[in-house]
Structure formats: C-alpha cells, structure tokens
Design an enzyme around this catalytic site. Structure first.
Site, PDB file in Angstrom:
ATOM      1  N   ASP A 225      -3.781 -30.165  -7.812  1.00 35.82           N
ATOM      2  CA  ASP A 225      -2.352 -31.248  -8.158  1.00 35.82           C
ATOM      3  C   ASP A 225      -2.672 -33.182  -7.364  1.00 35.82           C
ATOM      4  OD1 ASP A 225      -1.041 -29.739  -8.934  1.00 35.82           O
ATOM      5  OD2 ASP A 225      -0.026 -29.155  -7.361  1.00 35.82           O
TER       6      ASP A 225
ATOM      7  N   CYS B 280       0.834 -28.204   0.572  1.00 37.70           N
ATOM      8  CA  CYS B 280       1.472 -29.550  -0.629  1.00 37.70           C
ATOM      9  C   CYS B 280       1.922 -30.734   0.271  1.00 37.70           C
ATOM     10  CB  CYS B 280       2.299 -28.793  -1.243  1.00 37.70           C
ATOM     11  SG  CYS B 280       2.399 -27.730  -1.843  1.00 37.70           S
TER      12      CYS B 280
ATOM     13  N   CYS C  58       3.324 -30.168  -7.733  1.00 40.37           N
ATOM     14  CA  CYS C  58       4.615 -28.752  -8.018  1.00 40.37           C
ATOM     15  C   CYS C  58       5.501 -29.434  -7.303  1.00 40.37           C
ATOM     16  CB  CYS C  58       3.649 -27.376  -6.597  1.00 40.37           C
ATOM     17  SG  CYS C  58       4.183 -28.035  -4.823  1.00 40.37           S
TER      18      CYS C  58
ATOM     19  N   CYS D  92      -5.491 -26.629  -5.608  1.00 39.44           N
ATOM     20  CA  CYS D  92      -3.833 -26.274  -7.064  1.00 39.44           C
ATOM     21  C   CYS D  92      -4.926 -27.432  -7.883  1.00 39.44           C
ATOM     22  CB  CYS D  92      -3.289 -26.705  -6.676  1.00 39.44           C
ATOM     23  SG  CYS D  92      -2.485 -28.391  -5.840  1.00 39.44           S
TER      24      CYS D  92
HETATM   25 FE1  FES Z   1      -0.567 -27.681  -5.406  1.00 42.04          FE
HETATM   26 FE2  FES Z   1       1.812 -27.908  -4.060  1.00 42.04          FE
HETATM   27  S1  FES Z   1       0.674 -26.012  -5.184  1.00 42.04           S
HETATM   28  S2  FES Z   1       0.826 -29.357  -4.596  1.00 42.04           S
END
Ligand code: FES
Length: 160
Positions: free
Chosen positions: A35, A106, A62, A33
């Site tokens: 992140d 996550c 997120c 993602c």
């Molecule tokens: Fe990627 Fe939560 S959607 S860390």
C-alpha cells in the site's frame, strides 16, 4: 479500535485528494502490504511562525490507512513543522483507539508520508526512481513517480 470513528472517517474522509498549490508532498509505501499514502502540505504564517495551513492525502491503501490519514490531516492543522514531526503514528491515529497489531503498520505508513512531506521542502529535485522491467502496464510506483515529477517536490521513502 473504535469502529464508529473508523466508519465515520471512511464514509466522509476529510482532505482527500491532490492539492495543486501544495508547498510539499511526501509519499511512502509499505513493503508489508504494497500500500501507499501520499500527503500534501500547505503552510502559512501565523504569529510570525510557519504553520501547516492545510493538508490532503491520497491513499492506495487499506481502510485503516485511509481513516488514519483523514484524521491526521485534521490533527496537524495549525502545527509547526517541528510540532508535526514529533507526532507518532499512535498520536495520529489516537481517535481510532489502539490499532490491532496487524494494522499498526497502516498508521506508521501515514506517519511516514507526513514526515516525508514535512522534510520535502528541503528536496529540490525528485529522487530518481529505478524502474523495474515491466511488460507494458505501468506499476503503481511508476505512476506515482510520474505524478511526483509534475508535482515538483517529492520524496519517496520505502518503510523498513
Ligand atoms: Fe497495509 Fe493497511 S494493510 S496499509
């Protein structure tokens, strides 16, 4: 997933922010993602053992990642490095209940940042980060790498 715990962790995240006097820092990014989570650790001596005195985090991620990181920084307090290394993503996110399948990474990202920080005190110099060609604006990776240089010990790990 326990929505109430999620909301309370989000409305009042614990240990959020950089720790200037940290002993170690670890950063992990998720290619799933894009992140990232960075975690700082400070140790202390207790009963002849080196234990985690405090931990803090920054998340470019997120809400689930923020909530798990907040809970994890509380859960690992007082643990030795070996004890903290044993903690799985499921244990770190246990107060939230089982994460839905699309949110499992996550919690794994937080576990990765914790492990990177726990292992970072054997890292003496920041690993060189190859910088892709960019057109003026620094990428998140660039800014994290730059911040990591000033923070000293850093280990950047991209999760599988
Ligand atoms: Fe990627 Fe939560 S959607 S860390």
């Amino acid at each position: 997933m326990n929505e109430e715990t999620l909301q309370s962790a989000l409305s009042n995240p614990q240990n959020l922010g950089e720790m200037p006097d940290a002993d170690a820092v670890g950063t992990v990014g998720s290619p799933d993602c894009g992140d990232m989570v960075r975690m700082w650790l400070k140790y202390k001596e207790k009963d002849g053992k080196k234990v985690i005195d405090k931990a803090s985090f920054q998340s470019f991620g997120c809400q689930t990642a923020i909530a798990v990181a907040s809970l994890a920084t509380e859960l690992i307090r007082g643990k030795t490095k070996e004890e903290a290394l044993q903690m799985s993503a499921a244990e770190l996110s246990a107060p939230l209940g089982a994460l839905p399948p699309m949110k499992i990474h996550c919690g794994q990202m937080v576990e990765g940042a914790l492990k990177a920080a726990l292992e970072a005190d054997s890292v003496t110099a920041p690993a060189p980060v190859s910088t892709p060609v960019n057109f003026g604006s620094p990428t998140l990776m660039d800014s994290l790498a730059a911040a990591g240089k000033s923070a000293g010990k850093i280990k950047i790990v991209l999760q599988e």
